[in-house]
Design an enzyme around this catalytic site. Sequence first.
Site, PDB file in Angstrom:
ATOM      1  CB  CYS A   1      -3.340 -12.915  -4.727  1.00 24.44           C
ATOM      2  SG  CYS A   1      -2.254 -12.597  -3.291  1.00 24.44           S
TER       3      CYS A   1
ATOM      4  CG  HIS B   1      -7.555 -12.424  -1.726  1.00 24.96           C
ATOM      5  ND1 HIS B   1      -6.262 -13.699  -1.468  1.00 24.96           N
ATOM      6  CD2 HIS B   1      -5.566 -11.663  -1.155  1.00 24.96           C
ATOM      7  CE1 HIS B   1      -4.819 -13.719  -1.594  1.00 24.96           C
ATOM      8  NE2 HIS B   1      -4.648 -12.459  -0.917  1.00 24.96           N
TER       9      HIS B   1
ATOM     10  CG  ASN C   1      -2.697 -13.499   1.495  1.00 25.43           C
ATOM     11  OD1 ASN C   1      -3.032 -14.722   0.139  1.00 25.43           O
ATOM     12  ND2 ASN C   1      -2.233 -11.810   1.039  1.00 25.43           N
TER      13      ASN C   1
HETATM   14  C1  LIG Z   1       2.032  -5.063   5.765  1.00 27.20           C
HETATM   15  C2  LIG Z   1       0.950  -3.809   5.788  1.00 27.20           C
HETATM   16  C3  LIG Z   1       0.513  -5.238   7.673  1.00 27.20           C
HETATM   17  C4  LIG Z   1       1.732  -3.067   7.010  1.00 27.20           C
HETATM   18  O1  LIG Z   1       1.616  -2.458   7.484  1.00 27.20           O
HETATM   19  P1  LIG Z   1       1.276  -0.886   8.356  1.00 27.20           P
HETATM   20  O2  LIG Z   1       0.451   0.261   8.214  1.00 27.20           O
HETATM   21  O3  LIG Z   1       1.304  -0.301   6.328  1.00 27.20           O
HETATM   22  O4  LIG Z   1       2.674  -0.087   8.549  1.00 27.20           O
HETATM   23  P2  LIG Z   1       3.825  -0.321   7.867  1.00 27.20           P
HETATM   24  O5  LIG Z   1       4.427  -0.975   6.720  1.00 27.20           O
HETATM   25  O6  LIG Z   1       3.979   1.653   7.238  1.00 27.20           O
HETATM   26  O7  LIG Z   1       5.319  -0.092   8.686  1.00 27.20           O
HETATM   27  C5  LIG Z   1       4.246   0.201   9.847  1.00 27.20           C
HETATM   28  C6  LIG Z   1       5.859  -0.097  11.326  1.00 27.20           C
HETATM   29  O8  LIG Z   1       5.528  -0.911  11.197  1.00 27.20           O
HETATM   30  C7  LIG Z   1       6.888  -2.740  11.107  1.00 27.20           C
HETATM   31  N1  LIG Z   1       7.054  -3.023  10.529  1.00 27.20           N
HETATM   32  C8  LIG Z   1       6.659  -4.418   9.905  1.00 27.20           C
HETATM   33  N2  LIG Z   1       6.226  -4.987   9.643  1.00 27.20           N
HETATM   34  C9  LIG Z   1       6.665  -5.584  10.996  1.00 27.20           C
HETATM   35  C10 LIG Z   1       5.985  -6.447  11.497  1.00 27.20           C
HETATM   36  N3  LIG Z   1       5.924  -7.789  11.114  1.00 27.20           N
HETATM   37  N4  LIG Z   1       6.292  -6.685  13.195  1.00 27.20           N
HETATM   38  C11 LIG Z   1       6.094  -5.505  13.980  1.00 27.20           C
HETATM   39  N5  LIG Z   1       6.487  -4.511  12.767  1.00 27.20           N
HETATM   40  C12 LIG Z   1       7.021  -4.080  11.634  1.00 27.20           C
HETATM   41  C13 LIG Z   1       7.402  -1.587   9.929  1.00 27.20           C
HETATM   42  O9  LIG Z   1       9.125  -1.621  10.154  1.00 27.20           O
HETATM   43  C14 LIG Z   1       7.268   0.069  10.184  1.00 27.20           C
HETATM   44  O10 LIG Z   1       8.720   0.288  11.328  1.00 27.20           O
HETATM   45  P3  LIG Z   1       9.053   1.930  10.792  1.00 27.20           P
HETATM   46  O11 LIG Z   1       7.561   3.035  11.338  1.00 27.20           O
HETATM   47  O12 LIG Z   1       9.762   1.882  12.691  1.00 27.20           O
HETATM   48  O13 LIG Z   1       9.668   1.671   9.654  1.00 27.20           O
HETATM   49  C15 LIG Z   1      -0.054  -3.247   4.778  1.00 27.20           C
HETATM   50  O14 LIG Z   1       0.710  -2.418   4.622  1.00 27.20           O
HETATM   51  C16 LIG Z   1      -0.303  -4.638   4.697  1.00 27.20           C
HETATM   52  O15 LIG Z   1      -1.784  -5.179   5.058  1.00 27.20           O
HETATM   53  N6  LIG Z   1      -0.332  -4.237   3.097  1.00 27.20           N
HETATM   54  C17 LIG Z   1      -0.869  -5.140   2.405  1.00 27.20           C
HETATM   55  C18 LIG Z   1      -0.763  -6.358   2.492  1.00 27.20           C
HETATM   56  C19 LIG Z   1      -1.319  -7.826   1.366  1.00 27.20           C
HETATM   57  O16 LIG Z   1      -2.498  -7.185   1.560  1.00 27.20           O
HETATM   58  N7  LIG Z   1      -0.671  -8.258   0.405  1.00 27.20           N
HETATM   59  C20 LIG Z   1      -0.854  -8.847   0.357  1.00 27.20           C
HETATM   60  C21 LIG Z   1      -1.375  -9.189  -0.902  1.00 27.20           C
HETATM   61  S1  LIG Z   1      -1.904 -10.053  -2.208  1.00 27.20           S
END
Ligand SMILES: CC(C)(COP(=O)(O)OP(=O)(O)OC[C@H]1O[C@@H](n2cnc3c(N)ncnc32)[C@H](O)[C@@H]1OP(=O)(O)O)[C@@H](O)C(=O)NCCC(=O)NCCS
Length: 331
Positions: free
Chosen positions: A113, A258, A288
């Site tokens: 990224c 980003h 992204n």
């Molecule tokens: C990925 C991201 C959106 C997840 O959000 P979060 O609030 O951390 O959510 P969690 O991973 O804790 O998941 C919460 C719940 O949603 C669920 N979940 C995950 N992805 C899901 C989706 N696409 N749709 C529905 N539910 C989803 C999980 O399984 C979890 O369920 P559980 O509580 O029953 O276990 C977040 O962590 C994020 O944005 N991280 C950074 C990612 C990023 O920017 N990556 C690129 C970097 S360059």
Amino acid sequence: MRSSIVGTGRALPARVVTNDELAGLMDTSDEWIRTRTGIQQRRWIEPGDTGVRLGMRAALEALDSAGLAAGDLDAILYATSTPDRFTPGNGVYLQRELGIRSTIPAIDIRMQCAGFVYALSIADAYLRTEAFSRILVVGQEIQSTRMDLSTAGRHTAVIFADGAGAVVIGPTEEPGRGIRGFDLHTEGQYAEKLWVEGPGSLVPPSEWAREQEEGRYWLRMDGREVFRHAVVRMPESVRAALDRAGERPDDISLLIAHQANLRISEAVQKELGLRDDQTYNNIQRYGNTTAATIPIALDECSRAGRLRPGDLVVLTAFGSGFVWGSCVLRW
Ligand SMILES: CC(C)(COP(=O)(O)OP(=O)(O)OC[C@H]1O[C@@H](n2cnc3c(N)ncnc32)[C@H](O)[C@@H]1OP(=O)(O)O)[C@@H](O)C(=O)NCCC(=O)NCCS
């Protein structure tokens, strides 16, 4: 002599993939994706299309806006973590597709990224040391062809997407204008927090089928850890790069972070105390696109008249590695 951005371009696949379309493939919903990531839709290439073709469209737009032809280039820097082929890299294919007959170097940069910011830093060093003076810098990514579209892959499949952006770097002698400085870091202890385990040279081709069955080909991510580090590292890096350039966050005309996740960009904005009109986000429309997010956003801002000569522009990125970095420039 400083380097400056003398042309910008972008290319997005025509195919729009909505959150509802993804909800038909895996257990997710438009509401979940919008609330957690800000993404409303993204673009995926059609089967048979290639990353290099996308990169080429962005490059041609950038060359056109710079008033240059491909034959005027001295070097190409191509940032991608999803090259079309294992070997060679996308840079040489782009050189060929652009019809460049001279043997200018076409170099691939693999910094995920943050790839575009790193490529820009190398272009800047080349220019200031007078190694090359007209450099094409491309950020391009195809994520859609290597996604786990089952519910097991929903953490990443709803976020990542395809796109390309490009800039042309050239010399400027106008006082104060151009690229003012960088801040660059990596932290390999977190390599497995966002990674694609295979295929790689650790695994002989005879075992690739097994690797695929075991899901090692998919992009895997510890979303919470990535989030936690990104919201600290990007503002920290922006401040460091500004310090080196003798500027302050208040002075920023436009911050392009980003486009990882809208919540991350909003946290970075808040941490730096910036107003809405000092930042730009387009993740809502494109998802992204890894190394492509910043040059795509730069091109949109440039064409929409959001960048005026003399504006203080800051670019910042964070991603798999972990790698991160920022660039400060006067437009
Ligand atoms: C990925 C991201 C959106 C997840 O959000 P979060 O609030 O951390 O959510 P969690 O991973 O804790 O998941 C919460 C719940 O949603 C669920 N979940 C995950 N992805 C899901 C989706 N696409 N749709 C529905 N539910 C989803 C999980 O399984 C979890 O369920 P559980 O509580 O029953 O276990 C977040 O962590 C994020 O944005 N991280 C950074 C990612 C990023 O920017 N990556 C690129 C970097 S360059």
